[in-house]
Design a protein around this motif. Structure first.
Motif, PDB file in Angstrom:
ATOM      1  N   ALA A 381       0.831  -1.208   0.000  1.00 32.22           N
ATOM      2  CA  ALA A 381       0.000   0.000   0.000  1.00 32.22           C
ATOM      3  C   ALA A 381       0.870   1.265   0.000  1.00 32.22           C
ATOM      4  CB  ALA A 381      -0.924  -0.023   1.210  1.00 32.22           C
ATOM      5  N   VAL A 382       1.904   1.255   0.845  1.00 29.00           N
ATOM      6  CA  VAL A 382       2.789   2.429   0.942  1.00 29.00           C
ATOM      7  C   VAL A 382       3.550   2.660  -0.369  1.00 29.00           C
ATOM      8  CG1 VAL A 382       4.963   3.196   2.012  1.00 29.00           C
ATOM      9  CG2 VAL A 382       3.077   2.405   3.444  1.00 29.00           C
ATOM     10  N   MET A 383       4.013   1.562  -0.963  1.00 33.71           N
ATOM     11  CA  MET A 383       4.773   1.690  -2.212  1.00 33.71           C
ATOM     12  C   MET A 383       3.928   2.390  -3.287  1.00 33.71           C
ATOM     13  SD  MET A 383       6.642  -1.298  -4.419  1.00 33.71           S
ATOM     14  CE  MET A 383       5.143  -2.096  -4.980  1.00 33.71           C
ATOM     15  N   PHE A 384       2.663   1.989  -3.408  1.00 31.00           N
ATOM     16  CA  PHE A 384       1.804   2.607  -4.420  1.00 31.00           C
ATOM     17  C   PHE A 384       1.370   4.017  -4.003  1.00 31.00           C
ATOM     18  CE2 PHE A 384       0.977  -1.877  -5.875  1.00 31.00           C
ATOM     19  CZ  PHE A 384       1.573  -1.707  -7.108  1.00 31.00           C
ATOM     20  N   GLY A 385       1.076   4.205  -2.711  1.00 26.26           N
ATOM     21  CA  GLY A 385       0.648   5.522  -2.228  1.00 26.26           C
ATOM     22  C   GLY A 385       1.683   6.599  -2.511  1.00 26.26           C
ATOM     23  N   ASN A 386       2.970   6.250  -2.314  1.00 25.97           N
ATOM     24  CA  ASN A 386       4.046   7.220  -2.530  1.00 25.97           C
ATOM     25  C   ASN A 386       4.093   7.767  -3.954  1.00 25.97           C
ATOM     26  OD1 ASN A 386       5.014   7.294   0.056  1.00 25.97           O
ATOM     27  ND2 ASN A 386       6.677   5.838  -0.289  1.00 25.97           N
ATOM     28  N   LEU A 387       3.536   7.020  -4.910  1.00 26.48           N
ATOM     29  CA  LEU A 387       3.574   7.487  -6.298  1.00 26.48           C
ATOM     30  C   LEU A 387       2.832   8.809  -6.475  1.00 26.48           C
ATOM     31  CD1 LEU A 387       2.950   4.088  -8.144  1.00 26.48           C
ATOM     32  CD2 LEU A 387       5.121   5.327  -7.978  1.00 26.48           C
ATOM     33  N   ALA A 388       1.871   9.072  -5.598  1.00 30.30           N
ATOM     34  CA  ALA A 388       1.046  10.283  -5.734  1.00 30.30           C
ATOM     35  C   ALA A 388       1.869  11.564  -5.717  1.00 30.30           C
ATOM     36  CB  ALA A 388       0.004  10.332  -4.621  1.00 30.30           C
ATOM     37  N   THR A 389       3.044  11.524  -5.047  1.00 31.49           N
ATOM     38  CA  THR A 389       3.883  12.715  -5.020  1.00 31.49           C
ATOM     39  C   THR A 389       5.240  12.434  -5.676  1.00 31.49           C
ATOM     40  OG1 THR A 389       4.504  12.092  -2.767  1.00 31.49           O
ATOM     41  CG2 THR A 389       2.827  13.794  -2.990  1.00 31.49           C
ATOM     42  N   ASP A 390       5.228  11.495  -6.618  1.00 29.32           N
ATOM     43  CA  ASP A 390       6.441  11.180  -7.371  1.00 29.32           C
ATOM     44  C   ASP A 390       6.345  11.875  -8.739  1.00 29.32           C
ATOM     45  OD1 ASP A 390       8.325  10.071  -9.069  1.00 29.32           O
ATOM     46  OD2 ASP A 390       8.089   8.023  -8.297  1.00 29.32           O
ATOM     47  N   PRO A 391       7.207  12.887  -8.966  1.00 28.82           N
ATOM     48  CA  PRO A 391       7.089  13.662 -10.209  1.00 28.82           C
ATOM     49  C   PRO A 391       7.170  12.807 -11.474  1.00 28.82           C
ATOM     50  CG  PRO A 391       8.621  14.698  -8.704  1.00 28.82           C
ATOM     51  CD  PRO A 391       8.285  13.372  -8.106  1.00 28.82           C
ATOM     52  N   LYS A 392       7.895  11.688 -11.418  1.00 29.10           N
ATOM     53  CA  LYS A 392       7.996  10.838 -12.611  1.00 29.10           C
ATOM     54  C   LYS A 392       6.643  10.181 -12.902  1.00 29.10           C
ATOM     55  CE  LYS A 392      12.533   9.168 -11.414  1.00 29.10           C
ATOM     56  NZ  LYS A 392      12.401   9.118 -10.034  1.00 29.10           N
ATOM     57  N   TRP A 393       6.002   9.736 -11.869  1.00 26.16           N
ATOM     58  CA  TRP A 393       4.676   9.128 -12.027  1.00 26.16           C
ATOM     59  C   TRP A 393       3.671  10.172 -12.505  1.00 26.16           C
ATOM     60  CZ3 TRP A 393      -0.240   9.523  -9.644  1.00 26.16           C
ATOM     61  CH2 TRP A 393      -1.115   8.447  -9.881  1.00 26.16           C
ATOM     62  N   MET A 394       3.731  11.355 -11.890  1.00 28.28           N
ATOM     63  CA  MET A 394       2.791  12.416 -12.261  1.00 28.28           C
ATOM     64  C   MET A 394       2.975  12.817 -13.725  1.00 28.28           C
ATOM     65  SD  MET A 394       3.239  14.549  -8.745  1.00 28.28           S
ATOM     66  CE  MET A 394       2.079  15.864  -9.062  1.00 28.28           C
ATOM     67  N   LEU A 395       4.214  12.794 -14.173  1.00 31.00           N
ATOM     68  CA  LEU A 395       4.484  13.104 -15.579  1.00 31.00           C
ATOM     69  C   LEU A 395       3.883  12.028 -16.486  1.00 31.00           C
ATOM     70  CD1 LEU A 395       5.982  14.586 -17.924  1.00 31.00           C
ATOM     71  CD2 LEU A 395       8.020  13.260 -17.330  1.00 31.00           C
ATOM     72  N   GLN A 396       4.173  10.775 -16.153  1.00 29.52           N
ATOM     73  CA  GLN A 396       3.669   9.680 -16.995  1.00 29.52           C
ATOM     74  C   GLN A 396       2.148   9.574 -16.980  1.00 29.52           C
ATOM     75  OE1 GLN A 396       5.752   5.962 -16.260  1.00 29.52           O
ATOM     76  NE2 GLN A 396       7.722   6.996 -16.210  1.00 29.52           N
ATOM     77  N   MET A 397       1.534  10.028 -15.899  1.00 26.79           N
ATOM     78  CA  MET A 397       0.067  10.003 -15.830  1.00 26.79           C
ATOM     79  C   MET A 397      -0.535  11.285 -16.412  1.00 26.79           C
ATOM     80  SD  MET A 397      -0.709   7.045 -14.503  1.00 26.79           S
ATOM     81  CE  MET A 397      -2.459   7.242 -14.151  1.00 26.79           C
ATOM     82  N   ASN A 398       0.320  12.127 -17.033  1.00 29.23           N
ATOM     83  CA  ASN A 398      -0.125  13.390 -17.647  1.00 29.23           C
ATOM     84  C   ASN A 398      -0.747  14.373 -16.664  1.00 29.23           C
ATOM     85  OD1 ASN A 398       0.650  12.775 -20.311  1.00 29.23           O
ATOM     86  ND2 ASN A 398      -1.134  11.396 -20.458  1.00 29.23           N
ATOM     87  N   ILE A 399      -0.301  14.323 -15.410  1.00 26.40           N
ATOM     88  CA  ILE A 399      -0.823  15.277 -14.423  1.00 26.40           C
ATOM     89  C   ILE A 399       0.014  16.561 -14.485  1.00 26.40           C
ATOM     90  CG2 ILE A 399      -1.177  15.649 -11.936  1.00 26.40           C
ATOM     91  CD1 ILE A 399      -1.382  12.441 -11.868  1.00 26.40           C
ATOM     92  N   ILE A 400       1.305  16.403 -14.767  1.00 21.83           N
ATOM     93  CA  ILE A 400       2.182  17.565 -14.952  1.00 21.83           C
ATOM     94  C   ILE A 400       3.022  17.356 -16.213  1.00 21.83           C
ATOM     95  CG2 ILE A 400       2.364  18.246 -12.514  1.00 21.83           C
ATOM     96  CD1 ILE A 400       4.947  16.652 -12.330  1.00 21.83           C
TER      97      ILE A 400
END
Ligand SMILES: [Zn+2]
Length: 556
Positions: A381-400
C-alpha cells in the motif's frame, strides 16, 4: 491357492503400513477434521462481522455499531473454546504435522486460539481500564491562557506559530494529560503483563509480537540494522532542520526545544521544503487516475472500486481503509475522496491493500487466504501511495508536464526522504520504549522516555524536566505494541521497490508495465499466508527483510 497367498500378504502388510504412516497421517487427519469444523463456524462469522463493520462505518448509527460490536464479539468468541484449544495443542505438541499447508495453518490457528485463552474476567477488566483511559484522553483539553484547545488546535499552533513562548505553552499544556493518565497506564501495563504470563509469555510485548507471528529478537535486529544505517544521515538532516527552524523562529540552534519541531512528538517532518502537490490534482479525479494506473500494470481494480464507498457522506467514517469481506473476491475500500494529493495517495494506498486481497489464491484454505502479515500488505500500500507525489509518475500520468516534473523533482525527493527518516527515528522511540516498559514497568519511565528520545530523535530533554511525557501518546495506552509494524512496512516497501525497479521493470514509475502486476500477483499476493512472512519476502526478493533498501532509497 493364489488367492490365499494374496490374502495373507495383505493381512501381513496392513499392520506394517499402518505403523509407518500412522502417527503423521493420524495427526494430519485430526487437524484436517479440526479445520473443517472450525471453517464451518469461522467462515460465515468472519463474513458477517466484516459486513457489519462495513455497514457501521458507512452509516455511523448507534444501531449499526451495536450490530457490528456483537458480530465481532461472536467472531472472537470462537477462539476462546478450551476444548478446541486443547485439541490443537495435542496436535501441535505431537510434532507430527509435516504437510506444509497444514503445518502453516496449525501455527496460525494455534496462535489465534492461544490468544483466545485469556481469562475472560481479566479481559473484561482490561477493557474497562482501557475505556477509562480512553475517556480521560477524549475529555482532556489543553488549557492555554484560560483557553481550551483540542489536539488539532495544539497541532496547528505547533505547525504555524513562530513565537517560542506560544509554542512552549501549547506543548506544555498538551503534555499535562501525562500526569492525568500515567498511573492508570502503568496499572494497565502490569495487568496486560499478568494476562501474558498466564498464557506462558514473559510479558505483554513479547506476547503481542509472538501471537502475530513475529520474533521480538528478529524485529529488534532489523531495528538495530536500520538505526546504524540511518544514524549519520539523520544527524546531518537534523542539523539542516535545526538551522531552518532556528532561523524561522529567530532563536539560536542551541535554544531549540522539543516544542520547536512543528508537532507534538517530532513524528512528522517539519515543512522545510515547499512543494504544493495539491494544486496539481485540483482538476483530476483520483479514482479515475488510480483505476487507469492499476489497469495499466495488469492489476484490474475496477471490481474493488465497484464495491467501494468512495466519497463523503453524513455519519460516515472520515478516514480510509480496505476490507476483505469474505476472502473470496468481495474486497472494498472506504474513502472520502477529494481532488488533492492526500486522497490521491490514499486511494492508491487502499487499492494496494485491496489488490493484495483480491488477487489472493482462492484455492488456498481459508486461514491462508490472507496477507503474510499485516505489515506486508502495508508495504504494498505504501509503495503505491508514494507514487502520488512522485514527479515521474505524475508526468507519466499526464498530471504535470516535463518542465514541471523536473522543476519539483529535487525538492520532492528531499521532502520524501526527510519524511521517511524522521518517521523512522520516531518509530524507533516507540518500539524501544514499549519493549522496555513491558519488560520492567517499575523502572523510571520518565527518564527512559527521554533517554530514548535523545538517542534516536536527537532532541534534548528540557532542562530539569521530570514528567510522564511518554503517557501523552495515546498509542502507548490504547494501541499497544503495534507501531513497529508501520516501520517494517516501510522497509519492505523499499525492498520491493528496489527489486521491481532492478529486476522487473525499467520504469521507476511502473506505469503501463504489466510485468509489475504479474510479479506482485505471483510472488506476493497469491502466496497469501502460506509462508512465514520472512520466507515469503525471501522468495519474492531473494533476501530476508532488511533495512538496506530503505537506506538505499532514502539516504544519499
Ligand atoms: Zn494501510
Amino acid at each position: 491357492m493364489k488367492k490365499i497367498r494374496v490374502f495373507i500378504t495383505c493381512v501381513l502388510a496392513i499392520p506394517i503400513l499402518f505403523s509407518c504412516i500412522s502417527n503423521q497421517e493420524k495427526m494430519e487427519k485430526r487437524l484436517s477434521t479440526f479445520i473443517s469444523g472450525m471453517e464451518a463456524k469461522v467462515i460465515p462469522m468472519y463474513r458477517k462481522s466484516a459486513i457489519a463493520s462495513w455497514n457501521a462505518n458507512i452509516l455511523g448509527t448507534d444501531s449499526a455499531w451495536s450490530i457490528s460490536e456483537k458480530a465481532s464479539f461472536d467472531y472472537a468468541k470462537i477462539f476462546t473454546s478450551k476444548t478446541e484449544f486443547s485439541e490443537l495443542k495435542d496436535i501441535k505438541d505431537s510434532g507430527e504435522v509435516k504437510d506444509s499447508l497444514l503445518s502453516r495453518q496449525l501455527d496460525i490457528l494455534y496462535n489465534a486460539y492461544l490468544g483466545g485463552q485469556v481469562d475472560t474476567s481479566l479481559l473484561a477488566q482490561q477493557i474497562r481500564m482501557e475505556t477509562e483511559i480512553n475517556k480521560k484522553f477524549t475529555n482532556y483539553r489543553a488549557s492555554v491562557n484560560g483557553k481550551e484547545l483540542t489536539d488539532n488546535q495544539v497541532e496547528e499552533i505547533l505547525r504555524n506559530s513562530t513565537k517560542s513562548s506560544e509554542l512552549q505553552s501549547a506543548w506544555e499544556a498538551h503534555k499535562l494529560i501525562g500526569p492525568v493518565v500515567a498511573k492508570d497506564i502503568i496499572e494497565l501495563v502490569k495487568h496486560r503483563n499478568k494476562i501474558a504470563k498466564m498464557i506462558g509469555f514473559n510479558n505483554y510485548h513479547e506476547m503481542s509480537l509472538k501471537l502475530s507471528g513475529q520474533d521480538p529478537n528478529e524485529v529488534t535486529r532489523i531495528f538495530d540494522e536500520l538505526d546504524s544505517l540511518t544514524r549519520d544521515n539523520f544527524k546531518e538532516l537534523k542539523n539542516e532542520i535545526d538551522i531552518y527552524l532556528a532561523k524561522r523562529d529567530k532563536i539560536s540552534v542551541s535554544d531549540l526545544q522539543p516544542w520547536h519541531y512543528q508537532n507534538r512528538y517530532f513524528q512528522e517532518a517539519p515543512k522545510i521544503y515547499k512543494v504544493d502537490f495539491d494544486k496539481y490534482y485540483k482538476n483530476y479525479d483520483p479514482v479515475k487516475l488510480a483505476s487507469t494506473f492499476y489497469n495499466g500494470i495488469g492489476l484490474n481494480v475496477d471490481p474493488i472500486l465497484a464495491k467501494s464507498d468512495l466519497y463523503e457522506k453524513p455519519g460516515k467514517n472520515q478516514h480510509a481503509f480496505s476490507t476483505d469481506i469474505d476472502r473470496s473476491g468481495d474486497v472494498r475500500t472506504l474513502d472520502n475522496i477529494l481532488p488533492d494529493s492526500y486522497w490521491m495517495n490514499t486511494i492508491l494506498h487502499e487499492l494496494g491493500h485491496g489488490a493484495y486481497s483480491y488477487y489472493n489464491d482462492m484455492s488456498l484454505p481459508f486461514t491462508l487466504r490472507d496477507a503474510a502479515h499485516t505489515f506486508t500488505t502495508e508495504a504494498v500500500a505504501v509503495m503505491f501511495g508514494n507514487l502520488a507525489t512522485d514527479p515521474k509518475w505524475m508526468l507519466q500520468m499526464n498530471i504535470i508536464d516535463k518542465n514541471e516534473s523536473e522543476k519539483i523533482s529535487d525538492e520532492s525527493s528531499k521532502a520524501l526522504r526527510l519524511e521517511m527518516l524522521v518517521f523512522s527515528r520516531w518509530a524507533q522511540v516507540m518500539y524501544r520504549f514499549e519493549k522496555s516498559m513491558y519488560e520492567n514497568p517499575d523502572q523510571d519511565l520518565n527518564s527512559l522516555w527521554w533517554n530514548i528520545v535523545e538517542k534516536y530523535q536527537m532532541i534534548r530533554k528540557p532542562e530539569g524536566r521530570d514528567m510522564p511525557d511518554w503517557a501523552t501518546k495515546i498509542h502507548i495506552a490504547l494501541y499497544p505494541c503495534y507501531y513497529h509494524n508501520y516501520l517494517l512496512g516501510y522497509l519492505l516497501s523499499s525492498q520491493l521497490y528496489n527489486y521491481i525497479t532492478t529486476k522487473v521493470t525499467d520504469n521507476p514509475a511502473f506505469t503501463n508495465d504489466k510485468a509489475v502486476g504479474e510479479y506482485l500477483k505471483s510472488k506476493v499476493f497469491r502466496p497469501g499466508a502460506r509462508y512465514y512472512w520472512n520466507d515469503m519476502i525471501e522468495r519474492a526478493t531473494g533476501e530476508k527483510l532488511t533495512a538496506k533498501y530503505y537506506a538505499k532509497q532514502f539516504i544519499k
